[in-house]
Design an enzyme around this catalytic site. Structure first.
Site, PDB file in Angstrom:
ATOM      1  N   GLU A  44     -57.704 -81.882 -11.625  1.00 58.87           N
ATOM      2  CA  GLU A  44     -57.350 -82.606 -10.627  1.00 58.87           C
ATOM      3  C   GLU A  44     -57.317 -84.211 -11.211  1.00 58.87           C
ATOM      4  O   GLU A  44     -56.598 -84.982 -10.564  1.00 58.87           O
ATOM      5  CB  GLU A  44     -58.760 -82.610  -9.504  1.00 58.87           C
ATOM      6  CG  GLU A  44     -58.623 -81.108  -8.853  1.00 58.87           C
ATOM      7  CD  GLU A  44     -57.553 -81.098  -8.036  1.00 58.87           C
ATOM      8  OE1 GLU A  44     -56.680 -82.194  -7.451  1.00 58.87           O
ATOM      9  OE2 GLU A  44     -57.160 -80.115  -7.902  1.00 58.87           O
ATOM     10  N   TYR A 127     -60.400 -87.384  -1.963  1.00 58.02           N
ATOM     11  CA  TYR A 127     -59.592 -86.267  -2.329  1.00 58.02           C
ATOM     12  C   TYR A 127     -60.240 -85.353  -3.350  1.00 58.02           C
ATOM     13  O   TYR A 127     -60.154 -84.057  -3.092  1.00 58.02           O
ATOM     14  CB  TYR A 127     -58.052 -86.645  -2.585  1.00 58.02           C
ATOM     15  CG  TYR A 127     -57.486 -85.512  -3.293  1.00 58.02           C
ATOM     16  CD1 TYR A 127     -57.000 -84.472  -2.441  1.00 58.02           C
ATOM     17  CD2 TYR A 127     -57.499 -85.126  -4.663  1.00 58.02           C
ATOM     18  CE1 TYR A 127     -56.582 -83.336  -3.122  1.00 58.02           C
ATOM     19  CE2 TYR A 127     -56.903 -84.278  -5.306  1.00 58.02           C
ATOM     20  CZ  TYR A 127     -56.366 -83.280  -4.502  1.00 58.02           C
ATOM     21  OH  TYR A 127     -55.973 -82.110  -5.178  1.00 58.02           O
ATOM     22  N   ASP A 145     -54.261 -84.617   0.533  1.00 50.93           N
ATOM     23  CA  ASP A 145     -53.494 -85.237  -0.498  1.00 50.93           C
ATOM     24  C   ASP A 145     -52.223 -85.572   0.031  1.00 50.93           C
ATOM     25  O   ASP A 145     -51.854 -85.581   1.092  1.00 50.93           O
ATOM     26  CB  ASP A 145     -53.604 -84.558  -1.738  1.00 50.93           C
ATOM     27  CG  ASP A 145     -52.167 -83.299  -1.695  1.00 50.93           C
ATOM     28  OD1 ASP A 145     -52.350 -82.808  -0.452  1.00 50.93           O
ATOM     29  OD2 ASP A 145     -51.620 -83.065  -2.627  1.00 50.93           O
TER      30      ASP A 145
END
Length: 298
Positions: A44, A127, A145
């Site tokens: 991520e 996020y 996102d």
DNA sequence: CACGCGTGGAA
DNA sequence: TTTCCAAGCGT
């Protein structure tokens, strides 16, 4: 609202999108069974503004070298910056390193499964906290996102593109669209994101292959073109960002401290060069030594 | 909330 | 070639 049951409009999207995902999801290393929360977290961070294809090699070598947060935490931050290679936005490497240290200090070396604890980590925003909690721990969170914002803007709102910057309305819409059941919500989160990445793309959406084209508000409205304010395209050539990139590349590729003269050689404009170098030092990406020498931070 | 922050691939 | 855009965050 009280029972988070979601809207009927959104509920009709769940099954086709989930089925599409089961048949079309990309095979990615951080999605493998047993990848673990650390793997998800590393992916991520790397995927924040960097495309999947460019992340893959860096991700593999990163996890091989630092299989657990404690392994990274024990390293000098400059090693994280060097291993970040050219993924871009190298402050992310520094934040991931700091996050690993925080995980060791505050969570016994294990990536926390609590959303608030995740959000408190360096480099973890709305996020990323939701993504880790959902992808790694199967929790029910709106994972919003740019892909998801675009999918929902089209499918539910009926416009070609979402707002330029994320809004509270986007969060609310995504929360409303979330399936009530926890495990279904987690599957929906990754599936709707994947749909945005592969089918419902920004430039040329592949609507003919879309599992929800018959329900998509934008398609049903005749796919009207984007109608909002112009998006400011960022130039890169000649910017401080490019200057910083050049300077950092010199330091990344050096195995020993470099002289000011070596840095001077990489950018012609002295004023801009000094400003960029000062900025890198202020950000903690570069460590000034005595006698005009510099290195990545130790 | 607008802005700064890298890099490279695809249209 | 130029332009757009790519799983955001912190200030």
């Amino acid at each position: 609202m009280l029972d988070h049951s979601g809207s009927p409009l959104a509920a009709a999207l769940h099954d086709p999108v989930l089925r599409w995902y089961d048949a079309n999801a990309r095979v990615l290393p951080w999605r493998e069974a047993g990848a673990g929360a650390w793997a998800v977290m590393v992916s991520e961070f790397m995927l924040q503004q960097t495309p999947v294809n460019r992340v893959l090699p860096a991700y593999r070598s990163w996890l091989e070298r630092w299989p657990k947060p404690v392994d990274l935490a024990a390293e000098a931050p400059g090693e994280a910056v060097r291993a970040w290679d050219r993924l871009g936005y190298p402050r992310r490497a520094l934040r991931l390193h700091a996050a690993a240290q925080a995980i060791v200090e505050r969570h016994g070396g294990e990536v926390p499964d609590d959303h608030a604890a995740l959000l408190a980590l360096p480099g973890v925003g709305t996020y990323t906290a939701a993504a880790i909690a959902s992808f790694a721990f199967g929790q029910r969170h709106a994972v919003v996102d740019t892909n998801v914002r675009r999918v929902l803007a089209r499918a539910l709102t009926g416009v070609a593109q979402p707002s330029i910057s994320p809004t509270a309305a986007d969060q609310r819409l995504a929360a409303t669209a979330l399936p009530a059941d926890e495990s279904t919500a987690a599957r929906w989160a990754v599936a709707s994101m994947e749909l945005g990445a592969l089918i419902c793309t920004a430039r040329t959406p592949r609507c003919a292959d879309c599992p929800i084209r018959t329900q998509c508000a934008w398609v049903l409205a005749g796919s009207p073109p984007y109608d909002g304010p112009p998006r400011r395209g960022q130039t890169y050539e000649g910017t401080d960002r490019q200057t910083r990139g050049r300077l950092l590349a010199v330091l990344r590729d050096a195995s020993a401290p470099v002289s000011k003269a070596q840095l001077d050689a990489c950018w012609p404009d002295a004023v801009q060069r000094e400003r960029a170098l000062d900025g890198l030092v202020a950000d903690g990406l570069v460590e000034p030594l005595s006698r005009g020498r510099y290195r990545l931070p130790e």
